[in-house]
Design a protein around this motif. Sequence first.
Motif, PDB file in Angstrom:
ATOM      1  N   ARG A  79       0.824  -1.204   0.000  1.00 55.17           N
ATOM      2  CA  ARG A  79       0.000   0.000   0.000  1.00 55.17           C
ATOM      3  C   ARG A  79       0.858   1.254   0.000  1.00 55.17           C
ATOM      4  NH1 ARG A  79      -1.614   1.827   5.723  1.00 55.17           N
ATOM      5  NH2 ARG A  79       0.036   0.894   6.929  1.00 55.17           N
ATOM      6  N   GLU A  80       0.260   2.316  -0.443  1.00 57.65           N
ATOM      7  CA  GLU A  80       0.954   3.595  -0.513  1.00 57.65           C
ATOM      8  C   GLU A  80       0.490   4.478   0.642  1.00 57.65           C
ATOM      9  OE1 GLU A  80       0.895   7.089  -3.722  1.00 57.65           O
ATOM     10  OE2 GLU A  80       1.337   5.098  -4.540  1.00 57.65           O
ATOM     11  N   ILE A  81       1.433   5.171   1.272  1.00 51.61           N
ATOM     12  CA  ILE A  81       1.099   6.095   2.355  1.00 51.61           C
ATOM     13  C   ILE A  81       1.715   7.452   2.059  1.00 51.61           C
ATOM     14  CG2 ILE A  81       0.881   4.287   4.104  1.00 51.61           C
ATOM     15  CD1 ILE A  81       3.663   5.142   5.135  1.00 51.61           C
ATOM     16  N   ASP A  82       1.126   8.483   2.616  1.00 54.34           N
ATOM     17  CA  ASP A  82       1.673   9.828   2.477  1.00 54.34           C
ATOM     18  C   ASP A  82       2.667  10.088   3.593  1.00 54.34           C
ATOM     19  OD1 ASP A  82       0.183  10.531   0.239  1.00 54.34           O
ATOM     20  OD2 ASP A  82      -1.485  11.276   1.441  1.00 54.34           O
ATOM     21  N   VAL A  83       3.864  10.502   3.204  1.00 53.41           N
ATOM     22  CA  VAL A  83       4.910  10.840   4.158  1.00 53.41           C
ATOM     23  C   VAL A  83       5.415  12.235   3.814  1.00 53.41           C
ATOM     24  CG1 VAL A  83       7.209  10.251   5.011  1.00 53.41           C
ATOM     25  CG2 VAL A  83       5.628   8.432   4.386  1.00 53.41           C
ATOM     26  N   PHE A  84       5.509  13.083   4.802  1.00 52.96           N
ATOM     27  CA  PHE A  84       6.008  14.435   4.591  1.00 52.96           C
ATOM     28  C   PHE A  84       7.395  14.551   5.208  1.00 52.96           C
ATOM     29  CE2 PHE A  84       1.419  14.594   4.590  1.00 52.96           C
ATOM     30  CZ  PHE A  84       1.176  15.268   3.412  1.00 52.96           C
ATOM     31  N   ILE A  85       8.352  14.918   4.381  1.00 50.75           N
ATOM     32  CA  ILE A  85       9.739  15.048   4.813  1.00 50.75           C
ATOM     33  C   ILE A  85      10.061  16.532   4.939  1.00 50.75           C
ATOM     34  CG2 ILE A  85      12.148  14.532   4.277  1.00 50.75           C
ATOM     35  CD1 ILE A  85      10.489  12.005   4.683  1.00 50.75           C
ATOM     36  N   ASP A  86      10.512  16.929   6.104  1.00 51.33           N
ATOM     37  CA  ASP A  86      10.865  18.320   6.368  1.00 51.33           C
ATOM     38  C   ASP A  86      12.381  18.388   6.556  1.00 51.33           C
ATOM     39  OD1 ASP A  86      11.276  20.869   7.349  1.00 51.33           O
ATOM     40  OD2 ASP A  86       9.805  20.702   8.957  1.00 51.33           O
ATOM     41  N   THR A  87      13.079  19.022   5.603  1.00 52.38           N
ATOM     42  CA  THR A  87      14.533  19.062   5.700  1.00 52.38           C
ATOM     43  C   THR A  87      15.007  19.850   6.914  1.00 52.38           C
ATOM     44  OG1 THR A  87      14.617  20.871   4.102  1.00 52.38           O
ATOM     45  CG2 THR A  87      15.002  18.657   3.251  1.00 52.38           C
ATOM     46  N   GLU A  88      14.206  20.810   7.374  1.00 54.65           N
ATOM     47  CA  GLU A  88      14.577  21.533   8.601  1.00 54.65           C
ATOM     48  C   GLU A  88      14.550  20.582   9.801  1.00 54.65           C
ATOM     49  OE1 GLU A  88      15.665  24.684   9.196  1.00 54.65           O
ATOM     50  OE2 GLU A  88      15.807  24.856   7.021  1.00 54.65           O
ATOM     51  N   GLU A  89      13.576  19.685   9.820  1.00 52.04           N
ATOM     52  CA  GLU A  89      13.487  18.699  10.893  1.00 52.04           C
ATOM     53  C   GLU A  89      14.664  17.723  10.823  1.00 52.04           C
ATOM     54  OE1 GLU A  89      10.435  15.215  12.339  1.00 52.04           O
ATOM     55  OE2 GLU A  89       9.609  16.928  11.256  1.00 52.04           O
ATOM     56  N   ILE A  90      15.023  17.333   9.608  1.00 52.08           N
ATOM     57  CA  ILE A  90      16.190  16.461   9.428  1.00 52.08           C
ATOM     58  C   ILE A  90      17.452  17.171   9.909  1.00 52.08           C
ATOM     59  CG2 ILE A  90      17.676  15.320   7.731  1.00 52.08           C
ATOM     60  CD1 ILE A  90      15.151  14.865   6.032  1.00 52.08           C
ATOM     61  N   ALA A  91      17.602  18.438   9.540  1.00 56.39           N
ATOM     62  CA  ALA A  91      18.778  19.213   9.949  1.00 56.39           C
ATOM     63  C   ALA A  91      18.864  19.301  11.468  1.00 56.39           C
ATOM     64  CB  ALA A  91      18.728  20.609   9.333  1.00 56.39           C
ATOM     65  N   ASP A  92      17.742  19.553  12.122  1.00 61.79           N
ATOM     66  CA  ASP A  92      17.725  19.636  13.588  1.00 61.79           C
ATOM     67  C   ASP A  92      18.098  18.293  14.208  1.00 61.79           C
ATOM     68  OD1 ASP A  92      17.208  21.061  16.078  1.00 61.79           O
ATOM     69  OD2 ASP A  92      15.448  19.744  16.259  1.00 61.79           O
ATOM     70  N   PHE A  93      17.573  17.217  13.634  1.00 60.67           N
ATOM     71  CA  PHE A  93      17.894  15.882  14.131  1.00 60.67           C
ATOM     72  C   PHE A  93      19.396  15.611  14.030  1.00 60.67           C
ATOM     73  CE2 PHE A  93      18.625  11.350  13.394  1.00 60.67           C
ATOM     74  CZ  PHE A  93      18.088  10.823  14.558  1.00 60.67           C
ATOM     75  N   PHE A  94      19.984  15.880  12.846  1.00 60.55           N
ATOM     76  CA  PHE A  94      21.420  15.682  12.672  1.00 60.55           C
ATOM     77  C   PHE A  94      22.220  16.544  13.647  1.00 60.55           C
ATOM     78  CE2 PHE A  94      20.904  14.144   8.093  1.00 60.55           C
ATOM     79  CZ  PHE A  94      21.157  12.837   8.432  1.00 60.55           C
ATOM     80  N   TYR A  95      21.821  17.782  13.806  1.00 64.93           N
ATOM     81  CA  TYR A  95      22.519  18.688  14.718  1.00 64.93           C
ATOM     82  C   TYR A  95      22.550  18.106  16.133  1.00 64.93           C
ATOM     83  CZ  TYR A  95      23.874  22.878  17.243  1.00 64.93           C
ATOM     84  OH  TYR A  95      24.532  23.765  18.061  1.00 64.93           O
ATOM     85  N   GLN A  96      21.381  17.710  16.625  1.00 62.93           N
ATOM     86  CA  GLN A  96      21.287  17.168  17.984  1.00 62.93           C
ATOM     87  C   GLN A  96      22.119  15.889  18.132  1.00 62.93           C
ATOM     88  OE1 GLN A  96      19.950  18.820  20.490  1.00 62.93           O
ATOM     89  NE2 GLN A  96      19.341  20.416  19.056  1.00 62.93           N
ATOM     90  N   GLU A  97      22.044  15.012  17.138  1.00 68.40           N
ATOM     91  CA  GLU A  97      22.785  13.755  17.198  1.00 68.40           C
ATOM     92  C   GLU A  97      24.292  13.984  17.136  1.00 68.40           C
ATOM     93  OE1 GLU A  97      21.664  10.577  17.829  1.00 68.40           O
ATOM     94  OE2 GLU A  97      19.830  11.693  18.300  1.00 68.40           O
ATOM     95  N   LEU A  98      24.740  14.905  16.295  1.00 74.31           N
ATOM     96  CA  LEU A  98      26.176  15.186  16.218  1.00 74.31           C
ATOM     97  C   LEU A  98      26.690  15.822  17.505  1.00 74.31           C
ATOM     98  CD1 LEU A  98      26.365  16.354  12.513  1.00 74.31           C
ATOM     99  CD2 LEU A  98      27.469  14.327  13.490  1.00 74.31           C
ATOM    100  N   ILE A  99      25.906  16.705  18.097  1.00 73.94           N
ATOM    101  CA  ILE A  99      26.279  17.306  19.383  1.00 73.94           C
ATOM    102  C   ILE A  99      26.436  16.214  20.448  1.00 73.94           C
ATOM    103  CG2 ILE A  99      25.453  18.799  21.272  1.00 73.94           C
ATOM    104  CD1 ILE A  99      26.523  20.393  18.909  1.00 73.94           C
ATOM    105  N   LYS A 100      25.476  15.280  20.505  1.00 76.58           N
ATOM    106  CA  LYS A 100      25.544  14.170  21.464  1.00 76.58           C
ATOM    107  C   LYS A 100      26.823  13.358  21.296  1.00 76.58           C
ATOM    108  CE  LYS A 100      20.620  13.164  21.769  1.00 76.58           C
ATOM    109  NZ  LYS A 100      19.604  12.136  21.441  1.00 76.58           N
TER     110      LYS A 100
END
Length: 56
Positions: free
Chosen positions: A2-23
Motif C-alpha cells: 500500500r501507498e502512504i503519504d509521508v512528509f519530509i521536512d529538511t529543517e526537521e532532518i537538519a535539527d535531528f542531525f545537529y542534535q545527534e552530532l552534538i551528542k
Amino acid sequence: MREIDVFIDTEEIADFFYQELIKRGFIPAEDEIRELADITFEYLLKKDIIAEEWDE
C-alpha cells in the motif's frame, strides 16, 4: 503493497542531525547541517523511498 503519504521536512532532518552530532561530540556548522539534510533528502529520492511533489 500500500501507498502512504509521508512528509519530509529538511529543517526537521537538519535539527535531528545537529542534535545527534552534538551528542556524539561534534560541533557542526549550520551550513554543514543543512547540506546533510539536503543530501539525505536526495538519497531518499534516489532510492525511490519518497517521491517529490510540489504544492500548487
